[in-house]
Enzyme design. Sequence first.
Site, PDB file in Angstrom:
ATOM      1  CG  HIS A   1       5.298  -1.462   6.150  1.00 30.07           C
ATOM      2  ND1 HIS A   1       4.999  -0.195   5.677  1.00 30.07           N
ATOM      3  CD2 HIS A   1       5.623  -2.181   5.042  1.00 30.07           C
ATOM      4  CE1 HIS A   1       5.141  -0.155   4.373  1.00 30.07           C
ATOM      5  NE2 HIS A   1       5.528  -1.338   3.950  1.00 30.07           N
TER       6      HIS A   1
ATOM      7  CD1 TRP B   1      -1.648  -2.081   2.446  1.00 30.17           C
ATOM      8  CD2 TRP B   1      -2.891  -1.596   0.640  1.00 30.17           C
ATOM      9  NE1 TRP B   1      -2.627  -3.034   2.321  1.00 30.17           N
ATOM     10  CE2 TRP B   1      -3.393  -2.758   1.234  1.00 30.17           C
ATOM     11  CE3 TRP B   1      -3.510  -1.094  -0.508  1.00 30.17           C
ATOM     12  CZ2 TRP B   1      -4.495  -3.463   0.710  1.00 30.17           C
ATOM     13  CZ3 TRP B   1      -4.601  -1.780  -1.023  1.00 30.17           C
ATOM     14  CH2 TRP B   1      -5.079  -2.932  -0.422  1.00 30.17           C
TER      15      TRP B   1
ATOM     16  CG  HIS C   1       2.391  -6.045  -1.533  1.00 35.45           C
ATOM     17  ND1 HIS C   1       3.529  -5.599  -0.932  1.00 35.45           N
ATOM     18  CD2 HIS C   1       1.926  -4.995  -2.253  1.00 35.45           C
ATOM     19  CE1 HIS C   1       3.747  -4.326  -1.235  1.00 35.45           C
ATOM     20  NE2 HIS C   1       2.774  -3.925  -2.046  1.00 35.45           N
TER      21      HIS C   1
ATOM     22  CG  HIS D   1       1.458   1.133   4.692  1.00 30.30           C
ATOM     23  ND1 HIS D   1       1.488  -0.161   5.166  1.00 30.30           N
ATOM     24  CD2 HIS D   1       2.020   1.092   3.456  1.00 30.30           C
ATOM     25  CE1 HIS D   1       2.060  -0.949   4.253  1.00 30.30           C
ATOM     26  NE2 HIS D   1       2.383  -0.215   3.208  1.00 30.30           N
TER      27      HIS D   1
ATOM     28  CG  ASP E   1       6.904   1.389   1.997  1.00 30.34           C
ATOM     29  OD1 ASP E   1       7.353   0.314   1.554  1.00 30.34           O
ATOM     30  OD2 ASP E   1       5.691   1.665   2.024  1.00 30.34           O
TER      31      ASP E   1
ATOM     32  CG  ASP F   1       1.066  -0.394  -3.469  1.00 32.65           C
ATOM     33  OD1 ASP F   1       0.535  -1.344  -2.885  1.00 32.65           O
ATOM     34  OD2 ASP F   1       2.299  -0.307  -3.678  1.00 32.65           O
TER      35      ASP F   1
ATOM     36  CG  HIS G   1       2.486  -3.055  -7.079  1.00 32.17           C
ATOM     37  ND1 HIS G   1       2.495  -4.311  -6.535  1.00 32.17           N
ATOM     38  CD2 HIS G   1       2.738  -2.201  -6.056  1.00 32.17           C
ATOM     39  CE1 HIS G   1       2.762  -4.231  -5.239  1.00 32.17           C
ATOM     40  NE2 HIS G   1       2.917  -2.950  -4.928  1.00 32.17           N
TER      41      HIS G   1
ATOM     42  CG  HIS H   1       8.208  -4.164   1.735  1.00 29.43           C
ATOM     43  ND1 HIS H   1       7.610  -3.050   2.274  1.00 29.43           N
ATOM     44  CD2 HIS H   1       9.505  -4.118   2.150  1.00 29.43           C
ATOM     45  CE1 HIS H   1       8.492  -2.352   2.962  1.00 29.43           C
ATOM     46  NE2 HIS H   1       9.658  -2.976   2.902  1.00 29.43           N
TER      47      HIS H   1
ATOM     48  CG  ASP I   1       3.226  -3.694   2.218  1.00 25.49           C
ATOM     49  OD1 ASP I   1       2.429  -2.842   1.777  1.00 25.49           O
ATOM     50  OD2 ASP I   1       4.461  -3.491   2.318  1.00 25.49           O
TER      51      ASP I   1
ATOM     52  NE  ARG J   1      10.673  -0.611  -0.767  1.00 28.25           N
ATOM     53  CZ  ARG J   1       9.624  -0.270  -1.517  1.00 28.25           C
ATOM     54  NH1 ARG J   1       8.416  -0.468  -1.058  1.00 28.25           N
ATOM     55  NH2 ARG J   1       9.776   0.236  -2.702  1.00 28.25           N
TER      56      ARG J   1
HETATM   57  N1  DCM Z   1       7.894   5.187  -0.677  1.00 25.64           N
HETATM   58  C1  DCM Z   1       8.348   5.766   0.505  1.00 25.64           C
HETATM   59  N2  DCM Z   1       9.599   6.315   0.573  1.00 25.64           N
HETATM   60  C2  DCM Z   1      10.357   6.321  -0.525  1.00 25.64           C
HETATM   61  C3  DCM Z   1       9.901   5.745  -1.738  1.00 25.64           C
HETATM   62  C4  DCM Z   1       8.659   5.170  -1.781  1.00 25.64           C
HETATM   63  O1  DCM Z   1       7.632   5.762   1.503  1.00 25.64           O
HETATM   64  N3  DCM Z   1      11.579   6.882  -0.447  1.00 25.64           N
HETATM   65  C5  DCM Z   1       6.555   4.611  -0.702  1.00 25.64           C
HETATM   66  C6  DCM Z   1       5.694   5.205  -1.787  1.00 25.64           C
HETATM   67  C7  DCM Z   1       4.889   4.019  -2.291  1.00 25.64           C
HETATM   68  C8  DCM Z   1       5.291   2.866  -1.379  1.00 25.64           C
HETATM   69  O2  DCM Z   1       6.601   3.215  -0.928  1.00 25.64           O
HETATM   70  O3  DCM Z   1       3.520   4.356  -2.149  1.00 25.64           O
HETATM   71  C9  DCM Z   1       5.262   1.505  -2.033  1.00 25.64           C
HETATM   72  O4  DCM Z   1       5.807   0.526  -1.142  1.00 25.64           O
HETATM   73  P1  DCM Z   1       5.004  -0.740  -0.516  1.00 25.64           P
HETATM   74  O5  DCM Z   1       3.776  -1.004  -1.270  1.00 25.64           O
HETATM   75  O6  DCM Z   1       5.994  -1.846  -0.368  1.00 25.64           O
HETATM   76  O7  DCM Z   1       4.577  -0.341   0.912  1.00 25.64           O
HETATM   77  N1  DCM Z   2       6.666  -5.334  -5.097  1.00 24.86           N
HETATM   78  C1  DCM Z   2       5.919  -6.504  -5.062  1.00 24.86           C
HETATM   79  N2  DCM Z   2       6.368  -7.623  -5.674  1.00 24.86           N
HETATM   80  C2  DCM Z   2       7.556  -7.632  -6.329  1.00 24.86           C
HETATM   81  C3  DCM Z   2       8.321  -6.449  -6.406  1.00 24.86           C
HETATM   82  C4  DCM Z   2       7.854  -5.300  -5.769  1.00 24.86           C
HETATM   83  O1  DCM Z   2       4.844  -6.509  -4.458  1.00 24.86           O
HETATM   84  N3  DCM Z   2       7.985  -8.743  -6.895  1.00 24.86           N
HETATM   85  C5  DCM Z   2       6.140  -4.112  -4.475  1.00 24.86           C
HETATM   86  C6  DCM Z   2       6.999  -3.408  -3.452  1.00 24.86           C
HETATM   87  C7  DCM Z   2       6.535  -1.976  -3.603  1.00 24.86           C
HETATM   88  C8  DCM Z   2       6.228  -1.838  -5.062  1.00 24.86           C
HETATM   89  O2  DCM Z   2       5.931  -3.182  -5.527  1.00 24.86           O
HETATM   90  O3  DCM Z   2       5.312  -1.798  -2.941  1.00 24.86           O
HETATM   91  C9  DCM Z   2       7.323  -1.208  -5.887  1.00 24.86           C
HETATM   92  O4  DCM Z   2       8.488  -1.939  -5.673  1.00 24.86           O
HETATM   93  P1  DCM Z   2       9.924  -1.442  -6.188  1.00 24.86           P
HETATM   94  O5  DCM Z   2      10.020  -0.013  -5.723  1.00 24.86           O
HETATM   95  O6  DCM Z   2      10.894  -2.375  -5.521  1.00 24.86           O
HETATM   96  O7  DCM Z   2       9.866  -1.576  -7.674  1.00 24.86           O
HETATM   97 ZN    ZN Z   3       5.704  -2.003   1.898  1.00 27.84          ZN
HETATM   98 ZN    ZN Z   4       3.004  -2.083  -2.963  1.00 23.28          ZN
END
Ligand code: DCM
Ligand code: DCM
Ligand code: ZN
Ligand code: ZN
Length: 275
Positions: free
Chosen positions: A116, A1, A126, A6, A45, A160, A156, A60, A120, A48
């Site tokens: 978190h 998300w 995810h 989140h 997030d 999200d 995706h 995640h 997710d 990462r």
């Molecule tokens: N994101 C963040 N900080 C960053 C880059 C991206 O918080 N420097 C967030 C924005 C996206 C989210 O990560 O909405 C996606 O990650 P996931 O779905 O794994 O929570």
């Molecule tokens: N993500 C996922 N599955 C994957 C790769 C990434 O669910 N195989 C998710 C993590 C983040 C978003 O997609 O929420 C973008 O990932 P990234 O910034 O690593 O491309």
């Molecule tokens: Zn996440």
């Molecule tokens: Zn995501």
Amino acid sequence: WGTLGHHTVAYVATNFVHPKTRVLFQSILNDITPSYLANIATWADTMRYVQGWGWSAPLHFIDAEDDPPHSCAVKYSRDCGEHGCIVGAIQNFTQQLLNPSLGAVQRSQAAKFIVHFLGDIHQPLHDEGMAKGGNGIHVIFDGDEFNKYYKPLNLHSVWDTTIPEKIVGGNTLLDAENWAANLTTAIETGIYKTQVGAWTNSMNLADPASTALSWASETNVFVCTTVMPNGREAIEGTELNGTYYEASAPVIELQIARAGYRLARWMDLIAGNFK
Ligand code: DCM
Ligand code: DCM
Ligand code: ZN
Ligand code: ZN
Ligand code: DCM
């Protein structure tokens, strides 16, 4: 998300935790404000991308090697990669948080990861491996081909962020608090009232991985029924129209509600076993 999702999961959980659980987690997180969970909900997030924390990126999600829309399923041995996955992460960080021989900083970080990852794991993409959880599937939504960073919009990020922000009409912390208040009412007296009892059926603090796998399996089903009911080809490069939104929005609301409520009950179980 994204951030809105989140934050909303965190506020739903805040509304359902036992008062003793709130006091414990406010102490663990060193934050006595009412937003003690929302304040740390997106910490994972940001980490990462921090040097030395790249190991946490694969945690995640779990890349189910299934075959939507014909067959959807998550299998731990097949799908949890050599670098780990969200199911194993929920197991590890739950055990770290419960381990009295670990230091306060490590246990606080474990708490932030749990808040978190319980969010997710309830996002269908995810729990799907196809095109890296839909990141490789370009789509158009409401006429937009690009996200706010001018990157091509993908399936995706639509799940999200784009659809949640359309449901709510904003993405501030207050928007999340208000959305969480609506979902809380739906759980207590509204559309989720009759099912909320079943949401905690498979929950077992003695076996966090099996518990998390049951959440991932339940969530992955929506990849076949709602995310790509007619397969990848039917949506790749197309505009997702009102019909797609009307089918997806209720699933997203359900999943945010489930994640928040389960997070509250998981935190209560942790608090009951905390040493
Ligand atoms: N994101 C963040 N900080 C960053 C880059 C991206 O918080 N420097 C967030 C924005 C996206 C989210 O990560 O909405 C996606 O990650 P996931 O779905 O794994 O929570
Ligand atoms: N993500 C996922 N599955 C994957 C790769 C990434 O669910 N195989 C998710 C993590 C983040 C978003 O997609 O929420 C973008 O990932 P990234 O910034 O690593 O491309
Ligand atoms: Zn996440
Ligand atoms: Zn995501
Ligand atoms: N925190 C963090 N990264 C964030 C948000 C919060 O490390 N993106 C940490 C800092 C504090 C705790 O969470 O230890 C409380 O957060 P805040 O200072 O935002 O209230």
